[in-house]
Write a protein that holds these residues in place. Structure first.
Motif, PDB file in Angstrom:
ATOM      1  N   ALA A 183       0.843  -1.119   0.036  1.00  0.00           N
ATOM      2  CA  ALA A 183      -0.252  -0.280  -0.039  1.00  0.00           C
ATOM      3  C   ALA A 183       0.877   0.916   0.183  1.00  0.00           C
ATOM      4  CB  ALA A 183      -0.545  -0.303   1.335  1.00  0.00           C
ATOM      5  N   THR A 184       0.193   2.179  -0.784  1.00  0.00           N
ATOM      6  CA  THR A 184       1.176   3.457  -0.945  1.00  0.00           C
ATOM      7  C   THR A 184       0.499   4.318  -0.664  1.00  0.00           C
ATOM      8  OG1 THR A 184       1.906   2.689  -2.913  1.00  0.00           O
ATOM      9  CG2 THR A 184       2.407   5.547  -2.677  1.00  0.00           C
ATOM     10  N   PHE A 185       1.117   5.132   0.924  1.00  0.00           N
ATOM     11  CA  PHE A 185       0.070   6.390   1.604  1.00  0.00           C
ATOM     12  C   PHE A 185       0.155   7.535   0.838  1.00  0.00           C
ATOM     13  CE2 PHE A 185       0.338   4.335   6.093  1.00  0.00           C
ATOM     14  CZ  PHE A 185      -0.311   3.123   5.639  1.00  0.00           C
ATOM     15  N   PRO A 186      -0.426   8.617   1.197  1.00  0.00           N
ATOM     16  CA  PRO A 186      -0.574  10.036   0.794  1.00  0.00           C
ATOM     17  C   PRO A 186       0.866  10.187   0.679  1.00  0.00           C
ATOM     18  CG  PRO A 186      -2.649   9.867   1.865  1.00  0.00           C
ATOM     19  CD  PRO A 186      -2.020   8.121   2.180  1.00  0.00           C
ATOM     20  N   ASP A 187       1.392   9.933   1.889  1.00  0.00           N
ATOM     21  CA  ASP A 187       2.685  10.917   2.810  1.00  0.00           C
ATOM     22  C   ASP A 187       3.208  10.422   1.740  1.00  0.00           C
ATOM     23  OD1 ASP A 187       2.779   8.234   3.873  1.00  0.00           O
ATOM     24  OD2 ASP A 187       3.095   9.762   5.944  1.00  0.00           O
ATOM     25  N   GLY A 188       3.558   9.573   0.435  1.00  0.00           N
ATOM     26  CA  GLY A 188       4.594   8.701  -0.208  1.00  0.00           C
ATOM     27  C   GLY A 188       4.674   7.964   0.399  1.00  0.00           C
ATOM     28  N   ARG A 189       4.590   7.001   1.931  1.00  0.00           N
ATOM     29  CA  ARG A 189       5.108   5.755   2.237  1.00  0.00           C
ATOM     30  C   ARG A 189       5.195   4.687   1.440  1.00  0.00           C
ATOM     31  NH1 ARG A 189       3.691   5.538   8.406  1.00  0.00           N
ATOM     32  NH2 ARG A 189       2.332   6.887   8.022  1.00  0.00           N
ATOM     33  N   ILE A 190       5.635   3.997   1.606  1.00  0.00           N
ATOM     34  CA  ILE A 190       4.891   2.721   1.368  1.00  0.00           C
ATOM     35  C   ILE A 190       5.467   1.994   2.280  1.00  0.00           C
ATOM     36  CG2 ILE A 190       6.056   0.800  -0.505  1.00  0.00           C
ATOM     37  CD1 ILE A 190       6.853   3.131  -2.418  1.00  0.00           C
ATOM     38  N   ILE A 191       4.220   0.327   2.568  1.00  0.00           N
ATOM     39  CA  ILE A 191       3.645  -0.266   3.328  1.00  0.00           C
ATOM     40  C   ILE A 191       4.244  -1.176   2.765  1.00  0.00           C
ATOM     41  CG2 ILE A 191       2.002  -0.933   5.248  1.00  0.00           C
ATOM     42  CD1 ILE A 191       3.035   2.217   5.465  1.00  0.00           C
ATOM     43  N   ASN A 192       4.911  -2.473   2.818  1.00  0.00           N
ATOM     44  CA  ASN A 192       5.110  -3.318   2.075  1.00  0.00           C
ATOM     45  C   ASN A 192       5.359  -4.947   3.374  1.00  0.00           C
ATOM     46  OD1 ASN A 192       8.206  -2.738   2.144  1.00  0.00           O
ATOM     47  ND2 ASN A 192       7.622  -3.025  -0.157  1.00  0.00           N
ATOM     48  N   SER A 193       5.654  -4.291   4.497  1.00  0.00           N
ATOM     49  CA  SER A 193       6.475  -5.348   4.792  1.00  0.00           C
ATOM     50  C   SER A 193       5.325  -5.666   5.937  1.00  0.00           C
ATOM     51  CB  SER A 193       7.842  -5.201   6.183  1.00  0.00           C
ATOM     52  OG  SER A 193       7.538  -3.784   7.094  1.00  0.00           O
ATOM     53  N   GLU A 194       5.298  -6.936   6.907  1.00  0.00           N
ATOM     54  CA  GLU A 194       4.141  -7.270   7.619  1.00  0.00           C
ATOM     55  C   GLU A 194       4.309  -5.841   8.990  1.00  0.00           C
ATOM     56  OE1 GLU A 194       0.786  -9.280   8.175  1.00  0.00           O
ATOM     57  OE2 GLU A 194       2.336 -10.309   6.346  1.00  0.00           O
ATOM     58  N   SER A 195       5.502  -5.615   9.762  1.00  0.00           N
ATOM     59  CA  SER A 195       5.399  -4.956  10.539  1.00  0.00           C
ATOM     60  C   SER A 195       5.307  -3.966  10.580  1.00  0.00           C
ATOM     61  CB  SER A 195       7.081  -4.693  11.025  1.00  0.00           C
ATOM     62  OG  SER A 195       7.402  -4.675  10.130  1.00  0.00           O
ATOM     63  N   SER A 196       5.078  -3.189   9.419  1.00  0.00           N
ATOM     64  CA  SER A 196       4.795  -2.410   9.301  1.00  0.00           C
ATOM     65  C   SER A 196       2.979  -1.517   8.848  1.00  0.00           C
ATOM     66  CB  SER A 196       5.035  -1.854   7.679  1.00  0.00           C
ATOM     67  OG  SER A 196       4.628  -2.077   6.953  1.00  0.00           O
ATOM     68  N   ARG A 197       2.336  -3.573   8.181  1.00  0.00           N
ATOM     69  CA  ARG A 197       1.139  -3.539   7.993  1.00  0.00           C
ATOM     70  C   ARG A 197       0.717  -3.609   9.677  1.00  0.00           C
ATOM     71  NH1 ARG A 197       1.946  -7.451   4.984  1.00  0.00           N
ATOM     72  NH2 ARG A 197       2.212  -5.636   3.242  1.00  0.00           N
ATOM     73  N   GLU A 198       1.288  -4.415  10.350  1.00  0.00           N
ATOM     74  CA  GLU A 198       0.602  -4.473  10.927  1.00  0.00           C
ATOM     75  C   GLU A 198       0.226  -2.977  12.241  1.00  0.00           C
ATOM     76  OE1 GLU A 198      -0.140  -7.615  13.720  1.00  0.00           O
ATOM     77  OE2 GLU A 198       0.062  -8.895  11.308  1.00  0.00           O
ATOM     78  N   ALA A 199       0.914  -1.905  11.858  1.00  0.00           N
ATOM     79  CA  ALA A 199       0.607  -1.141  13.120  1.00  0.00           C
ATOM     80  C   ALA A 199      -0.447  -0.188  12.848  1.00  0.00           C
ATOM     81  CB  ALA A 199       2.013   0.096  12.910  1.00  0.00           C
ATOM     82  N   TYR A 200      -1.355  -0.688  11.435  1.00  0.00           N
ATOM     83  CA  TYR A 200      -2.768  -0.147  11.506  1.00  0.00           C
ATOM     84  C   TYR A 200      -3.901  -1.014  11.063  1.00  0.00           C
ATOM     85  CZ  TYR A 200       0.010   3.705   9.911  1.00  0.00           C
ATOM     86  OH  TYR A 200       0.724   4.636  10.143  1.00  0.00           O
ATOM     87  N   LEU A 201      -3.302  -2.383  12.449  1.00  0.00           N
ATOM     88  CA  LEU A 201      -4.194  -3.594  12.234  1.00  0.00           C
ATOM     89  C   LEU A 201      -4.718  -3.952  13.473  1.00  0.00           C
ATOM     90  CD1 LEU A 201      -3.123  -5.520   9.556  1.00  0.00           C
ATOM     91  CD2 LEU A 201      -5.171  -4.957   9.424  1.00  0.00           C
ATOM     92  N   LEU A 202      -5.417  -4.271  14.330  1.00  0.00           N
ATOM     93  CA  LEU A 202      -6.332  -4.943  15.112  1.00  0.00           C
ATOM     94  C   LEU A 202      -6.275  -5.986  15.460  1.00  0.00           C
ATOM     95  CD1 LEU A 202      -7.925  -2.278  16.470  1.00  0.00           C
ATOM     96  CD2 LEU A 202      -6.459  -2.191  17.316  1.00  0.00           C
ATOM     97  N   PRO A 203      -6.205  -7.065  15.718  1.00  0.00           N
ATOM     98  CA  PRO A 203      -7.191  -8.585  16.351  1.00  0.00           C
ATOM     99  C   PRO A 203      -8.658  -8.496  16.589  1.00  0.00           C
ATOM    100  CG  PRO A 203      -5.483  -7.974  18.211  1.00  0.00           C
ATOM    101  CD  PRO A 203      -5.308  -6.797  17.956  1.00  0.00           C
ATOM    102  N   THR A 204      -9.209  -9.745  15.572  1.00  0.00           N
ATOM    103  CA  THR A 204     -10.121  -9.134  15.895  1.00  0.00           C
ATOM    104  C   THR A 204     -10.955 -10.291  17.247  1.00  0.00           C
ATOM    105  OG1 THR A 204     -10.455 -11.589  14.312  1.00  0.00           O
ATOM    106  CG2 THR A 204     -10.777  -8.695  13.605  1.00  0.00           C
TER     107      THR A 204
END
Lengths: 327, 327
Positions: A183-204
């Motif tokens: 995923a590419t964020f509006p500020d240009g950051r590219i999220i392509n690792s599990e750890s960077s993705r995890e920061a925006y996910l919650l366990p259900t």
């Protein structure tokens, strides 16, 4: 989780029930695990929405013929159909030698590797497909085990508050995060690792646990494991009256025995299977409804009597329901 | 004679065809003989008008899995159902050890005796059920045989001229003689021995011969035997174009090969079986009709393409017809 029954008869097949086999998979996933492999399991698979190409592992509960005679044919067919991916088999230690002898006698050279694991050596859980698998010894005429499957993949949900606080509005990026895509964020950051993705996910929710037991005349052996399980699949070979007639040496459970156990441990969902061929779907003589009635007298949770090619679906809330899976 | 196909697919089962198995019996008789026993042969038997209790012998053509993997399950089920009569098995010499190992591994103690006969030792015909059985070596990737069955029981007819000359008019006595029951003649004579009965019976026809072949890429090996046969059951795994693509190392016959052979030896009846799973009953891709068309181009006799659970009936005149046998 989804469970698809490939056989629900004890000892011998009937016109409507094959001997034991059960497919387990993550909901709507292609990869799957097979628990037990009675004769003609591969025939049932032909009528089910699962493929031998995507079979990840086979777990054999014990070495009675109605739980393992289908193994050589299934392995040979997978090879004839072009399978090349290695296949894990967990089972009693005598199993690999019999498979080797049988394939050699019939001149089968598999086009893929078999990785055998001695079920008795499984002192710690192993990762298989989307599950952590561990075993529980049971009580039967031969060494016999239950397999416990704990989900390692649990659906995640977006931490919407954090996303919005970081200026990431709802859109394509949200879907990419959920699906594990780059995923590419509006500020240009590219999220392509599990750890960077995890920061925006919650366990259900906590992972679900399903126990699939082999033949067993002592349900209490599952007492500890069952406390954390959403679902137990267990044999109910007889009603209590027939169990008494057959005698204790058969070492099977009656519907009453397993229902009382499930009630005592407050198990939310129970599926009974492995019915003596004497219980017919209808007509004269004993019927499968006798087993159901006896079980319902002693158990108040969600109960199903397994049917061949029926699909049972454990949803995110832990509720079990039945679907038709005939291919 | 009646032939009931329990499986007609090569290598792997399909939704409509099981792997190889074939029941043979005298017309309308209860005892029967099984030729080959692929996986799930016992499942097919559940849907057929034959019983494991009345199975007299099993003849295995060769040790490929699609011809023998059903044996342990069938033997175990016959025992679970209470069979006590001994069972003869003819097959390759490695077979009894595999059966022994498999039954022992799975803790099956049969309630009846198995009498093994090494197929390679059959230099003279043996009597099995209502047939004299002999073998013909074939050409395949492993040792493989055809089984030839010659009727030992042929329907008899009354010698009416002799009966009338002896003053025995048409009536209940005539039926008793035909059925082999005790008959009392008008003059008080009691006919209750085979020899006294024989004096009033005539043979109707020479016995019929049926050859059931295993996998084979050289039909000419059957040339001598086929001259006296009313019916040959033979594999036609492929059409010629596919056989050419697959290559000679598969060591199977094409429809063309076996049809040309049957035409050359003037065989009156031919049943083809053991079709590659690529040939479907209809739809896209290859269909079973391609095999039939190719065979009919080269053979003018009575031809059937075997179907699972279809019964083929060789009548007294040697004419072959198809009946439905679904149980």
């Amino acid at each position: 989780m989804e469970l698809l029954f490939l056989g629900t008869s004890a000892g011998t097949p009937t016109k409507s029930r094959n001997v034991t086999g059960l497919a387990l998979r993550k909901v709507d996933a292609k990869p799957w695990i097979l628990v037990d492999c009675g004769e003609a399991t591969q025939h049932r698979i032909l009528r089910a929405p699962i493929s031998l190409h995507r079979l990840q592992a086979i777990c054999i509960t014990h070495l009675h013929g109605d739980h393992c005679y289908g193994l050589p044919g299934l392995l040979a067919s997978a090879s004839l159909m072009g399978r090349t991916a290695p296949l894990t088999i967990i089972g009693p230690k005598e199993l690999p030698e019999w498979v080797r002898i049988t394939l050699q006698l019939t001149q089968v050279t598999l086009g893929y590797e078999l990785d055998f694991i001695d079920v008795a050596s499984l002192t710690a859980p192993v990762a298989l497909d989307d599950f952590l698998v561990s075993t529980i010894p049971l009580s039967h005429r031969v060494a016999c085990f239950a397999y416990q499957f704990v989900e390692t993949y649990v659906l995640r949900k977006l931490d919407k508050a954090k996303l919005l606080a970081d200026g990431i509005e709802s859109g394509e990026v949200w879907g990419q995060l959920l699906r594990g895509e780059t995923a590419t964020f509006p500020d240009g950051r590219i999220i392509n690792s599990e750890s960077s993705r995890e920061a925006y996910l919650l366990p259900t929710r906590p992972p679900h646990t399903v126990i699939i037991a082999g033949d067993n005349d002592n349900p209490a052996l599952l007492a500890h494991s069952a406390q954390s399980a959403q679902l137990l699949v267990h044999e109910a070979t007889y009603t209590q009256d027939i169990a008494d007639k057959v005698g204790a040496e058969a070492q099977h459970s009656s519907a009453k025995m397993i229902a009382e156990f499930a009630q005592a441990v407050a198990l939310p969902n129970l599926i009974l299977t492995h019915f003596s061929p004497r219980y017919r779907n209808g007509g004269k003589g004993h019927t499968i409804h006798e087993i159901e009635q006896e079980a319902r007298q002693h158990y108040g949770g969600t109960l199903f009597l397994a049917q061949d090619l029926a699909l049972y679906y454990l949803d995110n809330s832990g509720k079990l329901s039945k679907r038709d899976a005939r291919g």
